[in-house]
Design a protein around this motif. Structure first.
Motif, PDB file in Angstrom:
ATOM      1  N   VAL A 213      41.515  33.176  50.077  1.00 38.00           N
ATOM      2  CA  VAL A 213      41.491  33.808  48.757  1.00 38.00           C
ATOM      3  C   VAL A 213      41.081  35.270  48.933  1.00 38.00           C
ATOM      4  N   PRO A 214      41.395  36.137  47.963  1.00 36.65           N
ATOM      5  CA  PRO A 214      41.010  37.551  48.079  1.00 36.65           C
ATOM      6  C   PRO A 214      39.496  37.723  48.170  1.00 36.65           C
ATOM      7  N   HIS A 215      39.098  38.795  48.835  1.00 39.53           N
ATOM      8  CA  HIS A 215      37.675  39.066  49.010  1.00 39.53           C
ATOM      9  C   HIS A 215      36.967  39.222  47.669  1.00 39.53           C
ATOM     10  N   SER A 216      37.638  39.780  46.690  1.00 41.74           N
ATOM     11  CA  SER A 216      37.032  39.955  45.371  1.00 41.74           C
ATOM     12  C   SER A 216      36.660  38.612  44.743  1.00 41.74           C
ATOM     13  N   GLU A 217      37.498  37.602  44.965  1.00 42.62           N
ATOM     14  CA  GLU A 217      37.207  36.261  44.438  1.00 42.62           C
ATOM     15  C   GLU A 217      36.012  35.647  45.165  1.00 42.62           C
TER      16      GLU A 217
END
Length: 323
Positions: A213-217
């Protein structure tokens, strides 16, 4: 990393290789080129970029060119070459299994041992062994394979605030976050079994498992977590555990006894062997105040363990060489 090092007086830039759908922030970008044109671009980038710097730091010992022809040429030009290993590209599976037969990350390899044994990585290790002025590894367990290497550690990330939130009080489900793209080498299956065993005893745990998953998530989930867990088989912790602690989230991880220090024992880390994970979870679920104490020191303790100036000095010493 490059921006932190500039703060300490060492001008350096970041050169990215290839293309990524997730990342484009770099100072120099060497893309994938048509094989017919690649030799020209390699020559051009060598003289206009690499040769301008006093030291060249090869992360993962990945060179600009597949053959690494630029490494001996940099040496002949008087530049310092720093080989930096961050993971399985430096490991030896047979040696790891022999040294730590009870528990090690090679037992259930997500890569089917293709990284540590690939001909390309073997060639890169040989290249570094011949030409590198300094060799670095990110965690002390890697010195099993690179005994003369300098342990470089990670920088604690800047710009991440710990959210203001009340400690977990036992009146709602405990939110436990586990982040990894490598479930085999992290021990994810055994973590999940321990969580299920604790649930079977009547405890309410919200287990959040994030993969690819994206780092922001990831960071959004960390900020909402009560507890995090990861790196349960390697013998030391890594980036995800540092990030969770920066968010003020106490983190379960496993550290080999030979690497333990008082600072680690007294930090926001909960040091636990996989064999003891079920009992450790039961302990903190039964004692919210103990978890709250760990939460109160998580952020400050990880900053102390990863002191920016000390880490910067380690890197710069490798770049500058003997005085």
């Amino acid at each position: 990393m490059t921006r932190i090092l500039r703060k300490y007086g060492w001008h350096n830039d970041y050169m990215a290789l290839g293309d990524s759908p997730h990342w484009n922030r770099c100072d120099h970008h060497f893309k994938g080129y048509n094989p017919l044109l690649a030799p020209w671009y390699e020559f051009y980038f060598f003289w206009t970029v690499l040769a301008r710097y006093e030291a060249v730091h090869f992360h993962f010992m990945i060179t600009m060119t597949r053959s690494g022809w630029e490494v001996p040429l940099l040496k002949r030009l008087g530049r310092r070459v720093v080989a930096h290993y961050l993971g399985c590209e430096a490991r030896n599976r047979e040696l790891n299994m022999r040294l730590h037969p009870a528990l090690n990350i090679c037992q259930q390899c997500d890569y089917n041992a293709t990284i540590c044994t690939s001909p390309l990585n073997r060639d890169r290790r040989a290249l570094a062994a011949r030409w590198a002025d300094a060799t670095m590894v990110t965690t002390p367990d890697m010195r099993d394979f690179m005994p003369e290497a300098v342990v470089s550690s990670f920088f604690a990330p800047d710009g991440i605030d710990a959210p203001a939130k009340a400690p977990w009080d036992g009146r709602r489900p405990l939110k436990l976050v586990h982040v990894t793209n490598h479930p085999g080498i992290e021990g994810t299956e055994r973590i999940q079994k321990a969580v299920e065993a604790v649930r079977a005893r009547g405890h309410d745990i919200e287990f959040v498992y994030l993969r690819n998953v994206p780092h922001s998530e990831v960071m959004a989930a960390m900020r909402e977590a009560d507890l995090a867990i990861g790196k349960m088989k390697m013998g030391y912790y890594a980036n995800a555990q540092i990030e969770s602690m920066i968010c003020g989230v106490p983190t379960i991880t496993w550290i080999r006894p030979d690497f333990m220090t008082d600072a680690l024992r007294e930090s926001g880390f909960i040091i636990c062997h996989l064999d003891d994970l079920e009992q450790t979870l039961l302990h903190y679920l039964s004692d919210p105040e103990a978890l709250a104490r760990k939460q109160s020191i998580a952020r400050s303790s990880i900053r102390a363990l990863h002191d920016e100036s000390a880490i910067a000095k380690t890197f710069i010493a490798c770049y500058a060489g003997p005085s």
